[in-house]
Design a protein around this motif. Structure first.
Motif, PDB file in Angstrom:
ATOM      1  N   PRO A  15       0.764  -1.190  -0.059  1.00  0.00           N
ATOM      2  CA  PRO A  15      -0.013  -0.007  -0.054  1.00  0.00           C
ATOM      3  C   PRO A  15       0.769   1.343  -0.043  1.00  0.00           C
ATOM      4  N   VAL A  16       0.474   2.192  -0.941  1.00  0.00           N
ATOM      5  CA  VAL A  16       1.262   3.644  -0.788  1.00  0.00           C
ATOM      6  C   VAL A  16       1.505   4.191   0.551  1.00  0.00           C
ATOM      7  N   PRO A  17       0.337   4.274   1.402  1.00  0.00           N
ATOM      8  CA  PRO A  17       0.693   4.890   2.659  1.00  0.00           C
ATOM      9  C   PRO A  17       1.714   3.944   3.407  1.00  0.00           C
ATOM     10  N   LEU A  18       1.798   2.911   3.327  1.00  0.00           N
ATOM     11  CA  LEU A  18       3.007   2.000   4.048  1.00  0.00           C
ATOM     12  C   LEU A  18       4.206   2.373   3.393  1.00  0.00           C
ATOM     13  N   LEU A  19       4.228   2.383   2.091  1.00  0.00           N
ATOM     14  CA  LEU A  19       5.672   2.772   1.464  1.00  0.00           C
ATOM     15  C   LEU A  19       6.326   3.897   1.948  1.00  0.00           C
ATOM     16  N   ALA A  20       5.310   4.982   1.914  1.00  0.00           N
ATOM     17  CA  ALA A  20       5.430   6.211   2.359  1.00  0.00           C
ATOM     18  C   ALA A  20       5.999   6.350   3.822  1.00  0.00           C
ATOM     19  N   ARG A  21       5.501   5.399   4.606  1.00  0.00           N
ATOM     20  CA  ARG A  21       6.301   5.309   6.042  1.00  0.00           C
ATOM     21  C   ARG A  21       7.379   4.846   6.028  1.00  0.00           C
ATOM     22  N   LEU A  22       7.651   4.040   5.373  1.00  0.00           N
ATOM     23  CA  LEU A  22       9.012   3.085   5.376  1.00  0.00           C
ATOM     24  C   LEU A  22      10.009   4.140   4.924  1.00  0.00           C
ATOM     25  N   LEU A  23       9.769   4.969   3.969  1.00  0.00           N
ATOM     26  CA  LEU A  23      10.633   5.924   3.081  1.00  0.00           C
ATOM     27  C   LEU A  23      10.983   6.933   4.285  1.00  0.00           C
ATOM     28  N   HIS A  24       9.748   7.451   5.165  1.00  0.00           N
ATOM     29  CA  HIS A  24       9.745   8.474   6.037  1.00  0.00           C
ATOM     30  C   HIS A  24      10.929   7.984   7.208  1.00  0.00           C
ATOM     31  N   ALA A  25      10.670   6.871   7.537  1.00  0.00           N
ATOM     32  CA  ALA A  25      11.447   6.364   8.561  1.00  0.00           C
ATOM     33  C   ALA A  25      12.972   6.469   8.056  1.00  0.00           C
ATOM     34  N   ALA A  26      13.055   6.152   7.034  1.00  0.00           N
ATOM     35  CA  ALA A  26      14.618   6.045   6.192  1.00  0.00           C
ATOM     36  C   ALA A  26      15.066   7.402   6.359  1.00  0.00           C
ATOM     37  N   HIS A  27      14.218   8.267   6.065  1.00  0.00           N
ATOM     38  CA  HIS A  27      14.735   9.753   5.735  1.00  0.00           C
ATOM     39  C   HIS A  27      15.096  10.390   7.100  1.00  0.00           C
ATOM     40  N   ILE A  59      18.896   2.930  -2.716  1.00  0.00           N
ATOM     41  CA  ILE A  59      19.235   3.960  -1.895  1.00  0.00           C
ATOM     42  C   ILE A  59      20.440   4.474  -2.408  1.00  0.00           C
ATOM     43  N   THR A  60      20.655   5.865  -2.888  1.00  0.00           N
ATOM     44  CA  THR A  60      21.870   5.964  -3.274  1.00  0.00           C
ATOM     45  C   THR A  60      22.545   7.375  -2.181  1.00  0.00           C
ATOM     46  N   CYS A  61      23.625   7.382  -2.510  1.00  0.00           N
ATOM     47  CA  CYS A  61      24.469   8.520  -1.626  1.00  0.00           C
ATOM     48  C   CYS A  61      24.891   9.445  -2.500  1.00  0.00           C
ATOM     49  N   MET A  85      32.161   9.149   5.712  1.00  0.00           N
ATOM     50  CA  MET A  85      31.158   9.271   6.838  1.00  0.00           C
ATOM     51  C   MET A  85      29.752   9.390   5.934  1.00  0.00           C
ATOM     52  N   ASP A  86      29.733  10.190   4.761  1.00  0.00           N
ATOM     53  CA  ASP A  86      28.490  10.124   3.848  1.00  0.00           C
ATOM     54  C   ASP A  86      28.110   8.677   3.680  1.00  0.00           C
ATOM     55  N   LEU A  87      28.979   7.891   3.244  1.00  0.00           N
ATOM     56  CA  LEU A  87      28.429   6.509   2.956  1.00  0.00           C
ATOM     57  C   LEU A  87      27.870   5.805   4.317  1.00  0.00           C
ATOM     58  N   PHE A  88      28.599   5.949   5.451  1.00  0.00           N
ATOM     59  CA  PHE A  88      28.058   5.179   6.684  1.00  0.00           C
ATOM     60  C   PHE A  88      26.772   5.956   7.161  1.00  0.00           C
ATOM     61  N   SER A  89      26.427   7.224   6.657  1.00  0.00           N
ATOM     62  CA  SER A  89      25.174   7.822   7.023  1.00  0.00           C
ATOM     63  C   SER A  89      24.178   7.253   6.224  1.00  0.00           C
ATOM     64  N   ALA A  90      24.382   6.977   4.907  1.00  0.00           N
ATOM     65  CA  ALA A  90      23.220   6.295   4.113  1.00  0.00           C
ATOM     66  C   ALA A  90      23.151   4.823   4.424  1.00  0.00           C
ATOM     67  N   CYS A  91      24.196   4.228   4.997  1.00  0.00           N
ATOM     68  CA  CYS A  91      23.850   2.953   5.517  1.00  0.00           C
ATOM     69  C   CYS A  91      22.902   2.895   6.701  1.00  0.00           C
ATOM     70  N   SER A 143      27.557  11.159 -11.855  1.00  0.00           N
ATOM     71  CA  SER A 143      28.784  10.460 -11.538  1.00  0.00           C
ATOM     72  C   SER A 143      29.082  10.596  -9.850  1.00  0.00           C
ATOM     73  N   HIS A 144      28.422  11.842  -9.456  1.00  0.00           N
ATOM     74  CA  HIS A 144      28.646  11.861  -8.009  1.00  0.00           C
ATOM     75  C   HIS A 144      27.643  11.088  -7.206  1.00  0.00           C
ATOM     76  N   VAL A 145      26.855  10.522  -7.678  1.00  0.00           N
ATOM     77  CA  VAL A 145      25.750   9.561  -6.669  1.00  0.00           C
ATOM     78  C   VAL A 145      26.176   8.233  -6.828  1.00  0.00           C
ATOM     79  N   TYR A 146      26.286   7.586  -5.854  1.00  0.00           N
ATOM     80  CA  TYR A 146      26.776   6.158  -5.559  1.00  0.00           C
ATOM     81  C   TYR A 146      25.648   5.434  -5.276  1.00  0.00           C
ATOM     82  N   PRO A 147      25.316   4.176  -6.020  1.00  0.00           N
ATOM     83  CA  PRO A 147      24.303   3.252  -5.646  1.00  0.00           C
ATOM     84  C   PRO A 147      24.783   2.357  -4.370  1.00  0.00           C
ATOM     85  N   LEU A 148      24.087   2.838  -3.281  1.00  0.00           N
ATOM     86  CA  LEU A 148      24.632   2.153  -2.105  1.00  0.00           C
ATOM     87  C   LEU A 148      23.941   1.068  -1.726  1.00  0.00           C
TER      88      LEU A 148
END
Length: 246
Positions: free
Chosen positions: A34-46, A114-116, A134-140, A176-181
């Motif tokens: 469900p879209v609302p559930l996917l949005a909650r997961l992305l919100h948690a990641a953010h 999820i990219t960095c 540290m940017d990569l660690f943050s994205a993890c 080029s500056h965006v890494y597929p983490l």
């Protein structure tokens, strides 16, 4: 926002998510998320912590079968190459590798990359002046937030790491500056396995925690007997065990 500890029920939920989180490969259902559930997961990641509050992540939601098929083809190539690297291992190890299912790209209804963005925040980021990774660690940490929230919502996630990362970046049109983490498979599952699949199938076992804790310096044994005893005696809380059927 309260400074008080979580309630007992809240602690139960937190530790259950930690202990029951699994890397899902074979148990995905085709049911849409469900879209609302996917949005909650992305919100948690953010809401993951990030060095200098740079928030280096972006989220590519992939449900196009054509793109998923292209990514699956990249996996197949890299997986065949990886299998050859285990050819020098014991025959049973090499054979086991070839039997393992290591992705659910086509089976899961949603793939998420999820990219960095390594340029976010400018050339100088607070807290990243000495350790550039540290940017990569943050994205993890965003990945972990998403994963634990997903488990709490009854959603399985599998992290696929067997790719040529440059080919994956080209497939997804990343600059080029965006890494597929992290390339993640997401969906409802038939079950969450009682133990990690690689452990259940004999690939590796969980290492004893007492062998991984050091005191003040590398490989200096812990002499605090109370801590050693606690490390040896800690168990998955009873509320993390499967409920008995009535």
């Amino acid at each position: 926002m309260s400074s008080l500890p979580f309630s007992h029920d809240q602690l139960q939920g937190l530790y259950r998510a930690i202990y029951e989180r699994r890397d899902v490969r074979s148990q995905f259902l085709p049911d849409p998320i469900p879209v609302p559930l996917l949005a909650r997961l992305l919100h948690a990641a953010h809401h993951a912590p990030s060095v200098g509050f740079m928030q280096p992540w972006d989220f590519i939601v992939i449900d196009d079968p054509a793109i998923k098929s292209r990514v699956k083809a990249l996996f197949d190539i890299a997986n065949s190459q990886a299998a050859e690297r285990f050819a020098d291992e014991a025959d049973d190890k090499a054979a086991l590798y070839r039997r393992l299912k290591l992705e659910g790209i086509l089976e899961s209804p949603i793939n998420l990359c999820i990219t960095c963005d390594r340029s976010r925040g400018g050339p100088t980021v607070l807290g990243r002046t000495s350790i550039l990774e540290m940017d990569l660690f943050s994205a993890c940490l965003a990945v972990q937030n998403l994963w634990l929230a997903a488990r709490a919502e009854g959603i399985g996630i599998g992290w696929v790491s067997i790719f040529d990362n440059e080919e994956l970046a080209r497939t997804l049109g990343l600059p080029s500056h965006v890494y597929p983490l992290a390339y993640l498979c997401i969906g409802y599952v038939t079950e969450f396995l009682p133990e990690p699949e690689l452990q259940a199938k004999g690939w590796r076992q969980r290492l004893p925690l007492t062998e991984l804790v050091h005191s003040n310096h590398w490989q200096q044994k812990v002499e605090d007997q109370e801590l050693l005893q606690a490390l040896e005696e800690v168990r998955i809380p009873a509320y993390c065990q499967p409920e008995e059927k009535k």
